[in-house]
Design a protein around this motif. Structure first.
Motif, short mmCIF file in Angstrom:
data_model
loop_
_atom_site.label_atom_id
_atom_site.label_comp_id
_atom_site.label_asym_id
_atom_site.label_seq_id
_atom_site.Cartn_x
_atom_site.Cartn_y
_atom_site.Cartn_z
N THR A 1 0.84 -1.19 0.00
CA THR A 1 0.00 0.00 0.00
C THR A 1 0.88 1.25 0.00
O THR A 1 2.04 1.20 0.43
N PRO A 2 0.35 2.39 -0.47
CA PRO A 2 1.14 3.63 -0.46
C PRO A 2 1.68 3.97 0.92
O PRO A 2 2.82 4.46 1.05
N GLU A 3 0.90 3.72 1.96
CA GLU A 3 1.34 4.03 3.32
C GLU A 3 2.55 3.18 3.73
O GLU A 3 3.53 3.69 4.27
N ILE A 4 2.47 1.88 3.44
CA ILE A 4 3.59 0.99 3.78
C ILE A 4 4.82 1.33 2.94
O ILE A 4 5.94 1.37 3.44
N ARG A 5 4.61 1.60 1.64
CA ARG A 5 5.73 1.98 0.77
C ARG A 5 6.44 3.21 1.31
O ARG A 5 7.68 3.25 1.38
N SER A 6 5.67 4.21 1.67
CA SER A 6 6.26 5.45 2.19
C SER A 6 7.05 5.20 3.46
O SER A 6 8.14 5.74 3.64
N GLY A 7 6.49 4.36 4.33
CA GLY A 7 7.17 4.05 5.59
C GLY A 7 8.48 3.32 5.36
O GLY A 7 9.49 3.60 6.02
N ILE A 8 8.48 2.39 4.39
CA ILE A 8 9.69 1.63 4.10
C ILE A 8 10.76 2.53 3.50
O ILE A 8 11.95 2.46 3.89
N LEU A 9 10.37 3.40 2.58
CA LEU A 9 11.35 4.30 1.96
C LEU A 9 11.94 5.25 3.00
O LEU A 9 13.15 5.53 2.97
N ASP A 10 11.12 5.72 3.93
CA ASP A 10 11.62 6.58 5.00
C ASP A 10 12.59 5.81 5.89
O ASP A 10 13.64 6.33 6.30
N LEU A 11 12.24 4.57 6.20
CA LEU A 11 13.10 3.72 7.03
C LEU A 11 14.43 3.45 6.34
O LEU A 11 15.50 3.53 6.97
N LEU A 12 14.37 3.14 5.05
CA LEU A 12 15.59 2.87 4.29
C LEU A 12 16.53 4.07 4.30
O LEU A 12 17.75 3.92 4.47
N THR B 1 23.21 5.76 5.63
CA THR B 1 23.80 7.06 5.90
C THR B 1 23.96 7.79 4.56
O THR B 1 23.98 7.14 3.50
N GLU B 2 24.03 9.10 4.61
CA GLU B 2 24.22 9.87 3.38
C GLU B 2 25.67 10.31 3.25
O GLU B 2 26.27 10.79 4.22
N LYS B 3 26.21 10.14 2.06
CA LYS B 3 27.60 10.51 1.80
C LYS B 3 27.68 11.13 0.40
O LYS B 3 27.33 10.48 -0.58
N ASP B 4 28.13 12.37 0.35
CA ASP B 4 28.26 13.10 -0.93
C ASP B 4 26.95 13.06 -1.73
O ASP B 4 26.95 12.88 -2.96
N GLY B 5 25.83 13.20 -1.02
CA GLY B 5 24.54 13.24 -1.69
C GLY B 5 23.99 11.88 -2.09
O GLY B 5 22.92 11.81 -2.69
N ARG B 6 24.68 10.81 -1.74
CA ARG B 6 24.22 9.46 -2.06
C ARG B 6 23.75 8.76 -0.79
O ARG B 6 24.27 8.99 0.31
N VAL B 7 22.75 7.90 -0.92
CA VAL B 7 22.22 7.14 0.21
C VAL B 7 22.91 5.78 0.24
O VAL B 7 22.74 4.97 -0.68
N MET B 8 23.69 5.54 1.30
CA MET B 8 24.51 4.33 1.39
C MET B 8 23.92 3.38 2.44
O MET B 8 23.90 3.69 3.63
N PHE B 9 23.43 2.25 1.97
CA PHE B 9 22.79 1.25 2.83
C PHE B 9 23.84 0.47 3.62
O PHE B 9 24.85 0.01 3.06
N ASP B 10 23.61 0.31 4.93
CA ASP B 10 24.53 -0.43 5.79
C ASP B 10 24.31 -1.93 5.59
O ASP B 10 23.32 -2.49 6.04
N SER B 11 25.26 -2.56 4.90
CA SER B 11 25.13 -4.00 4.59
C SER B 11 26.26 -4.80 5.23
O SER B 11 26.77 -5.75 4.65
N LYS B 12 26.61 -4.43 6.44
CA LYS B 12 27.66 -5.14 7.18
C LYS B 12 27.31 -6.61 7.30
O LYS B 12 26.15 -6.99 7.51
#
Length: 286
Positions: free
Chosen positions: A250-261, A267-278
């Motif tokens: 649903t749009p609500e769940i999608r929005s929540g997931i994107l905000d969470l991501l 973290t943001e680095k030089d304008g890029r969104v870098m996902f922590d995949s340790k």
């Protein structure tokens, strides 16, 4: 080569999303050196007194990590017969694995047994037939998330180790981006999930000796926030385990997931969104 054909796991578009993730995350680049180091250390200790080395890969996918590991073992133990058995539910990925072997001359003399089935099916077959084969090295890379019973799975494969064998489990590290995402969303659309924390707790409860190695990693998910990006859509499909992220939720769940991501998993680095995949590599002793 022996072949047993059964139902599959990753196929079709899911394979394409998986390959896109592998390419974007550069996981092979960080995982392979770690695995090489582990194999050198462990088989310096145990390899020299063997005539045969039996290896079991569970959830081996397209063989991108099996082939480097088997290559290391072959180069380190050139006079020892290496025998490999593979448990993998995807026929498409298994075909890719076989193609990799055909392009790797030093592995073409290794006898392979192919089991096209899920881990649970393999476990059931072994228990039903009583045909228990022991292994020197068993590896489970990014597959423990999909098992039905974590403790039963670890206990079963540990029971297949020879006296000085090793069980290697590689998976997402506790409190990384995956862990944050999946545990936050578990009630909505994820049935089960585990990170290194659950595996270590399970190993302790079973009284198993282990050691853990940490593998730092992050990757760029900026495209995930551009609805017109096909790369972003493919990454979101894989990250959320949905065939179509935009149509499945649903749009609500999608929005929540994107905000969470963006804000909790990255973290943001030089304008890029870098996902922590340790990552965490857990080596369990026989």
């Amino acid at each position: 080569m022996e072949d047993t054909t059964r139902k599959t796991c990753y196929e079709g578009t899911a394979v394409q999303d998986f390959k896109l993730f592998r390419e974007r995350s550069r996981e092979l680049v960080v995982i392979v050196p770690c695995l090489r180091e582990i194999l050198h250390q462990e088989f310096n200790r145990t390899g020299s007194d063997k005539n045969i080395l039996d290896v079991l890969g569970v959830g081996s996918g397209g063989g991108e990590l099996d082939v480097p590991m088997l290559t290391v073992l072959h180069s380190k133990l050139p006079d020892i017969l290496i025998r490999a058995e593979i448990v993998e539910g995807s026929n498409e990925l298994t075909s890719h694995f076989k193609a990799l072997i055909s392009k790797t001359p030093n592995l073409q003399k290794i006898p392979f047994v192919w089991n096209s089935m899920r881990s649970e099916e393999y476990m059931s077959r072994v228990k039903a037939t009583g045909d228990v084969k022991k292994f020197d090295f068993i590896h489970m890379i990014h597959m423990i998330y999909y098992v039905d019973d974590l403790a039963e799975t670890i206990s079963f494969y540990h029971s297949l180790l020879k006296d000085d064998g090793r069980l290697l489990i590689l998976l997402s590290a506790e409190k990384n981006g995956w862990d944050t995402l999946w545990k936050t969303c578990q009630k909505d659309w994820i049935n089960r999930y585990c990170s290194s924390g659950e595996v270590i707790a399970c190993a302790k409860s079973l009284g198993l000796k282990y050691k853990e190695l940490s593998i730092p990693n992050q990757f760029d998910i900026t495209d995930c926030f551009d609805p017109s990006s096909q790369t972003g859509k493919g990454l979101l499909n894989f990250i959320t385990a949905k065939d179509n992220f935009y149509e499945s939720l649903t749009p609500e769940i999608r929005s929540g997931i994107l905000d969470l991501l963006r804000h909790k998993c990255s973290t943001e680095k030089d304008g890029r969104v870098m996902f922590d995949s340790k990552l965490s590599c857990i080596l369990i002793h026989a």
